[in-house]
Design a protein around this motif. Structure first.
Motif, PDB file in Angstrom:
ATOM      1  N   THR A   1       0.836  -1.207   0.000  1.00 35.35           N
ATOM      2  CA  THR A   1       0.000   0.000   0.000  1.00 35.35           C
ATOM      3  C   THR A   1       0.865   1.249   0.000  1.00 35.35           C
ATOM      4  O   THR A   1       0.614   2.199  -0.758  1.00 35.35           O
ATOM      5  CB  THR A   1      -0.935   0.013   1.232  1.00 35.35           C
ATOM      6  OG1 THR A   1      -1.722  -1.181   1.232  1.00 35.35           O
ATOM      7  CG2 THR A   1      -1.859   1.211   1.195  1.00 35.35           C
TER       8      THR A   1
ATOM      9  N   ILE B   1       2.406   1.631  -3.471  1.00 37.09           N
ATOM     10  CA  ILE B   1       1.445   2.088  -4.479  1.00 37.09           C
ATOM     11  C   ILE B   1       1.179   3.589  -4.326  1.00 37.09           C
ATOM     12  O   ILE B   1       1.152   4.334  -5.314  1.00 37.09           O
ATOM     13  CB  ILE B   1       0.115   1.305  -4.365  1.00 37.09           C
ATOM     14  CG1 ILE B   1       0.319  -0.180  -4.703  1.00 37.09           C
ATOM     15  CG2 ILE B   1      -0.953   1.923  -5.258  1.00 37.09           C
ATOM     16  CD1 ILE B   1       0.726  -0.472  -6.132  1.00 37.09           C
TER      17      ILE B   1
ATOM     18  N   SER C   1       2.207   6.520  -6.970  1.00 36.81           N
ATOM     19  CA  SER C   1       1.176   7.394  -7.549  1.00 36.81           C
ATOM     20  C   SER C   1       1.564   8.858  -7.468  1.00 36.81           C
ATOM     21  O   SER C   1       1.345   9.619  -8.408  1.00 36.81           O
ATOM     22  CB  SER C   1      -0.164   7.190  -6.830  1.00 36.81           C
ATOM     23  OG  SER C   1      -0.592   5.855  -6.960  1.00 36.81           O
TER      24      SER C   1
ATOM     25  N   ARG D   1       7.218   1.361 -10.008  1.00 39.88           N
ATOM     26  CA  ARG D   1       6.368   0.256 -10.487  1.00 39.88           C
ATOM     27  C   ARG D   1       7.115  -1.064 -10.398  1.00 39.88           C
ATOM     28  O   ARG D   1       6.558  -2.076  -9.969  1.00 39.88           O
ATOM     29  CB  ARG D   1       5.949   0.514 -11.934  1.00 39.88           C
ATOM     30  CG  ARG D   1       4.994   1.667 -12.081  1.00 39.88           C
ATOM     31  CD  ARG D   1       4.690   1.934 -13.536  1.00 39.88           C
ATOM     32  NE  ARG D   1       4.275   3.312 -13.713  1.00 39.88           N
ATOM     33  CZ  ARG D   1       4.431   4.021 -14.812  1.00 39.88           C
ATOM     34  NH1 ARG D   1       4.998   3.476 -15.861  1.00 39.88           N
ATOM     35  NH2 ARG D   1       4.024   5.260 -14.883  1.00 39.88           N
TER      36      ARG D   1
ATOM     37  N   ASN E   1       7.298  -2.163  -6.815  1.00 44.41           N
ATOM     38  CA  ASN E   1       6.006  -2.677  -6.339  1.00 44.41           C
ATOM     39  C   ASN E   1       5.719  -4.063  -6.888  1.00 44.41           C
ATOM     40  O   ASN E   1       5.133  -4.904  -6.204  1.00 44.41           O
ATOM     41  CB  ASN E   1       4.885  -1.711  -6.718  1.00 44.41           C
ATOM     42  CG  ASN E   1       4.897  -0.463  -5.854  1.00 44.41           C
ATOM     43  OD1 ASN E   1       5.298  -0.509  -4.695  1.00 44.41           O
ATOM     44  ND2 ASN E   1       4.486   0.661  -6.411  1.00 44.41           N
TER      45      ASN E   1
ATOM     46  N   GLU F   1      -5.964  -9.134  -4.387  1.00 47.00           N
ATOM     47  CA  GLU F   1      -5.462  -7.758  -4.322  1.00 47.00           C
ATOM     48  C   GLU F   1      -4.119  -7.644  -5.026  1.00 47.00           C
ATOM     49  O   GLU F   1      -3.862  -6.682  -5.764  1.00 47.00           O
ATOM     50  CB  GLU F   1      -5.330  -7.323  -2.857  1.00 47.00           C
ATOM     51  CG  GLU F   1      -6.673  -7.113  -2.152  1.00 47.00           C
ATOM     52  CD  GLU F   1      -6.514  -6.998  -0.645  1.00 47.00           C
ATOM     53  OE1 GLU F   1      -5.568  -6.329  -0.186  1.00 47.00           O
ATOM     54  OE2 GLU F   1      -7.335  -7.583   0.090  1.00 47.00           O
ATOM     55  N   CYS F   2      -3.247  -8.624  -4.787  1.00 48.95           N
ATOM     56  CA  CYS F   2      -1.922  -8.619  -5.424  1.00 48.95           C
ATOM     57  C   CYS F   2      -2.039  -8.639  -6.950  1.00 48.95           C
ATOM     58  O   CYS F   2      -1.374  -7.865  -7.651  1.00 48.95           O
ATOM     59  CB  CYS F   2      -1.101  -9.826  -4.964  1.00 48.95           C
ATOM     60  SG  CYS F   2      -0.453  -9.687  -3.300  1.00 48.95           S
TER      61      CYS F   2
ATOM     62  N   TRP G   1      -3.398  -5.309  -8.416  1.00 48.97           N
ATOM     63  CA  TRP G   1      -2.360  -4.280  -8.530  1.00 48.97           C
ATOM     64  C   TRP G   1      -1.326  -4.643  -9.592  1.00 48.97           C
ATOM     65  O   TRP G   1      -0.835  -3.774 -10.314  1.00 48.97           O
ATOM     66  CB  TRP G   1      -1.681  -4.053  -7.178  1.00 48.97           C
ATOM     67  CG  TRP G   1      -2.492  -3.213  -6.259  1.00 48.97           C
ATOM     68  CD1 TRP G   1      -3.027  -3.568  -5.058  1.00 48.97           C
ATOM     69  CD2 TRP G   1      -2.911  -1.855  -6.485  1.00 48.97           C
ATOM     70  NE1 TRP G   1      -3.742  -2.532  -4.518  1.00 48.97           N
ATOM     71  CE2 TRP G   1      -3.692  -1.467  -5.378  1.00 48.97           C
ATOM     72  CE3 TRP G   1      -2.706  -0.942  -7.516  1.00 48.97           C
ATOM     73  CZ2 TRP G   1      -4.254  -0.194  -5.262  1.00 48.97           C
ATOM     74  CZ3 TRP G   1      -3.280   0.330  -7.417  1.00 48.97           C
ATOM     75  CH2 TRP G   1      -4.035   0.688  -6.303  1.00 48.97           C
ATOM     76  N   LYS G   2      -1.014  -5.935  -9.679  1.00 48.32           N
ATOM     77  CA  LYS G   2      -0.070  -6.362 -10.714  1.00 48.32           C
ATOM     78  C   LYS G   2      -0.600  -6.000 -12.100  1.00 48.32           C
ATOM     79  O   LYS G   2       0.123  -5.468 -12.948  1.00 48.32           O
ATOM     80  CB  LYS G   2       0.164  -7.875 -10.631  1.00 48.32           C
ATOM     81  CG  LYS G   2       1.207  -8.376 -11.647  1.00 48.32           C
ATOM     82  CD  LYS G   2       1.169  -9.892 -11.805  1.00 48.32           C
ATOM     83  CE  LYS G   2       1.713 -10.604 -10.608  1.00 48.32           C
ATOM     84  NZ  LYS G   2       1.791 -12.078 -10.815  1.00 48.32           N
TER      85      LYS G   2
ATOM     86  N   ASN H   1      -9.425   2.710   0.593  1.00 44.26           N
ATOM     87  CA  ASN H   1      -9.348   2.289  -0.813  1.00 44.26           C
ATOM     88  C   ASN H   1     -10.640   2.617  -1.545  1.00 44.26           C
ATOM     89  O   ASN H   1     -10.632   3.098  -2.683  1.00 44.26           O
ATOM     90  CB  ASN H   1      -9.087   0.776  -0.911  1.00 44.26           C
ATOM     91  CG  ASN H   1      -7.883   0.328  -0.106  1.00 44.26           C
ATOM     92  OD1 ASN H   1      -7.873   0.424   1.112  1.00 44.26           O
ATOM     93  ND2 ASN H   1      -6.873  -0.171  -0.774  1.00 44.26           N
TER      94      ASN H   1
END
Length: 582
Positions: A43, A46, A50, A58, A61, A156-157, A160-161, A257
């Motif tokens: 988190t 990310i 951003s 990136r 992450n 979630e992983c 985001w991937k 979120n």
């Protein structure tokens, strides 16, 4: 369920990255095997990525995601280790419950105030939220939920991937990751719909993912959405937004979120043909709650700056950004996005000297980030307004070298714009001056900044645009700079719309469409004119003409901000179809 991680989660969203990272590192033995704690690192990564716009972030992450996926897979395969994890989580939850009692006493002593904290000039009451979900302190209950939670961490992983890979211009890999994530959320959601009794935290995490996917699918172009629907995705904007609101009000670990996803809906990609002020009013209570809960949370301060800027309150927008910048400084985060937006605020106020100072600082940042080229072009525009054309030309020559890796979408837009400028300026600094000045206002229009400016600022823009048009005629460059003239008409028409002069705006947009053959490079002026006319006709009750204009807007391609306009246009077409059937 997640009582043990609530404190860390609150600190993350309140911008206390250093404290969270130190807490995790100092208690490595306790935390290193707990996926939800390790997910805090993701988190943080990310959020940092951003606001810095860093392309290297990136990759970092993606590494965190790979490690987290490996940990989750281990627990999924080995029941014994999963049971050990459950024992540890119940112990941590019991400790967190006791700590929370002390914290509640302190909170009761605080006096909550919301006297126009947003700075929008309106009285706003914060969204009411529920008590935090109950802590799981029973071994059996934790066992019943932990397996599902590991699947949700996996979802979630991979979500985001997928998004990170799409940002890296890897659409196939990104799409496959998103599908994998969706299938996990979809399966768990189906169980919830059948009445499966999961803990409230599990339900909220699932609904955050499902709501996000429902919403994203709803703003996809219809042709893409049809294909994605065939492979299992679902689009349901209203239900998605309802889920995200429910999650926010439940006040669990994914409430922040959901607030960010709702910001996308209300502030950045609102429903087409809707009154923007209604959307701002709808999001204001929720955002105020976030700021009361996370006063130093720079991501919410940024959202506040965007919200009040849309009401024309540039000073209040700057205040929120400055708070965000100070918070970033405390945790040693380079806030490139916030700095850029601060520069834009000064630019909108016609303070070109201050705007240039900020943009110059940005382009000196060594790190490769998404909008450095944008800052470079804006610097050249500021120089043009200050009459320093030789420096402006040198800056334009320097901008392409600011792209150090694979260009992102913004880099591509700026690169394409510079190519057009190169064709049009004809090695004449007088021409270059007028091109750069008009280009600056083009960017304000394309970013929708122009649509929310105050009357006095709009009048200043109008005067500059009129000077630009007169200068093109003086230079006898009407034919060569026909694209620039079309841009000025679109900008003037937008100003007329803002001021309520709809008939004048309509006339200008229609004139742009009538000179289609003379527009050689920048098809966006035709696409946007069709869209804007479509909105005007809708509000006049001419639904069929509005529909035809929206369809015409979709025919144009390969222009800046195409994805955003097409998303809005497709949403408008869906809405028009529904209304035309009544």
């Amino acid at each position: 369920m997640f009582k043990y991680v609530e404190g860390l989660n609150d600190s993350v969203w309140n911008g206390k990255f250093n404290e969270v990272e130190k807490e995790i590192e100092d208690n490595k033995a306790k935390y290193e095997k707990i996926p939800r704690v390790q997910a805090m690192k993701l988190t943080i990564g990310i959020i940092k990525g951003s606001i810095t716009g860093s392309k290297d972030a990136r990759s970092e992450n993606l590494k965190i995601i790979k490690e987290l996926e490996g940990q989750v897979n281990l627990y999924n395969k080995k029941k014994e280790q999963r049971e050990e994890l459950v024992q540890e989580l119940v112990k941590l939850n019991k400790e967190a419950v006791e700590a929370a009692k002390e914290e509640e006493k302190k909170e009761e002593e605080k006096e909550e105030t919301n006297d126009d904290i947003l700075g929008s000039g309106e009285k706003v009451e914060p969204t009411k939220i529920n008590e935090r979900p109950e802590a799981v302190v029973d071994i059996k209950e934790m066992l019943d939920n932990i397996e599902v939670d590991m699947k949700l961490v996996q979802a979630e992983c991979t979500l985001w991937k997928g998004l990170l890979l799409l940002q890296n211009n890897s659409p196939v890999k990104g799409g496959l990751a998103l599908r994998k994530s969706w299938m996990i959320y979809k399966a768990i959601h189906a169980n919830i719909e059948k009445g499966e009794k999961y803990h409230q935290d599990i339900r909220d995490v699932c609904l955050t993912g499902v709501g996000t996917f429902y919403y994203i699918m709803s703003i996809m172009p219809s042709t893409v959405a049809k294909v994605l629907t065939l492979i299992g995705f679902v689009q349901n904007r209203e239900q998605g937004i309802a889920y995200l609101h429910e999650v926010f009000e439940n006040n669990g670990i994914t409430a922040p979120n959901s607030a960010l996803m709702l910001a996308v809906n209300y502030l950045f990609v609102p429903r087409a043909l809707a009154d923007a002020h209604e959307y701002i009013a709808a999001y204001s209570p929720l955002l105020l709650r976030c700021i009361l809960q996370y006063p130093e949370g720079f991501i919410f301060r940024f959202m506040a700056s965007q919200l009040v800027k849309k009401t024309g309150q540039l000073e209040a927008a700057g205040n929120h950004l400055n708070i965000a910048l100070e918070s970033c400084k405390e945790v040693n985060v380079q806030p490139n996005l916030f700095v850029f937006e601060l520069g834009q605020s000064y630019f909108q106020s016609m303070n070109f000297e201050k705007a240039e100072e900020i943009f110059q600082d940005l382009i000196k940042v060594e790190e490769d980030f998404d909008f450095k080229t944008f800052a470079g072009l804006e610097t050249a525009c500021c120089m043009a307004f200050q009459g320093r054309m030789k420096e402006a030309k040198d800056m334009i020559d320097l901008v392409p070298s600011m792209v150090k890796s694979k260009p992102g979408r913004i880099d591509q837009y700026i690169t394409d714009k510079l190519k057009i400028i190169g064709k049009l300026w004809n090695k004449d600094l007088n021409r270059l001056e007028v091109i750069l000045k008009i280009s600056a206002f083009e960017m304000l229009y394309l970013r929708r900044d122009l649509a929310h400016m105050q009357p006095e600022d709009l009048q200043a823009v109008r005067e500059e645009i009129k000077k630009g048009r007169a200068r093109i005629k003086e230079l006898k460059a009407e034919k060569d700079l026909s694209d620039m003239l079309a841009a000025t008409l679109v900008i003037l028409a937008q100003i007329e719309r803002n001021e309520g002069n709809v008939e004048k705006a309509e006339k200008k947009f229609r004139f742009v469409l009538s000179i289609q053959k003379s527009i050689r490079y920048e098809q966006q002026w035709l696409a946007f004119s069709n869209y804007e006319l479509g909105e005007i006709m809708y509000h006049k009750g001419e639904l069929k003409e509005s529909y035809d204009l929206m369809k015409a807007a979709l025919k144009f391609s390969k222009y800046p901000f195409e994805e955003i306009l097409k998303a809005r246009t497709n949403l408008a077409i869906k809405q028009l179809k529904k209304e035309m059937k009544k």
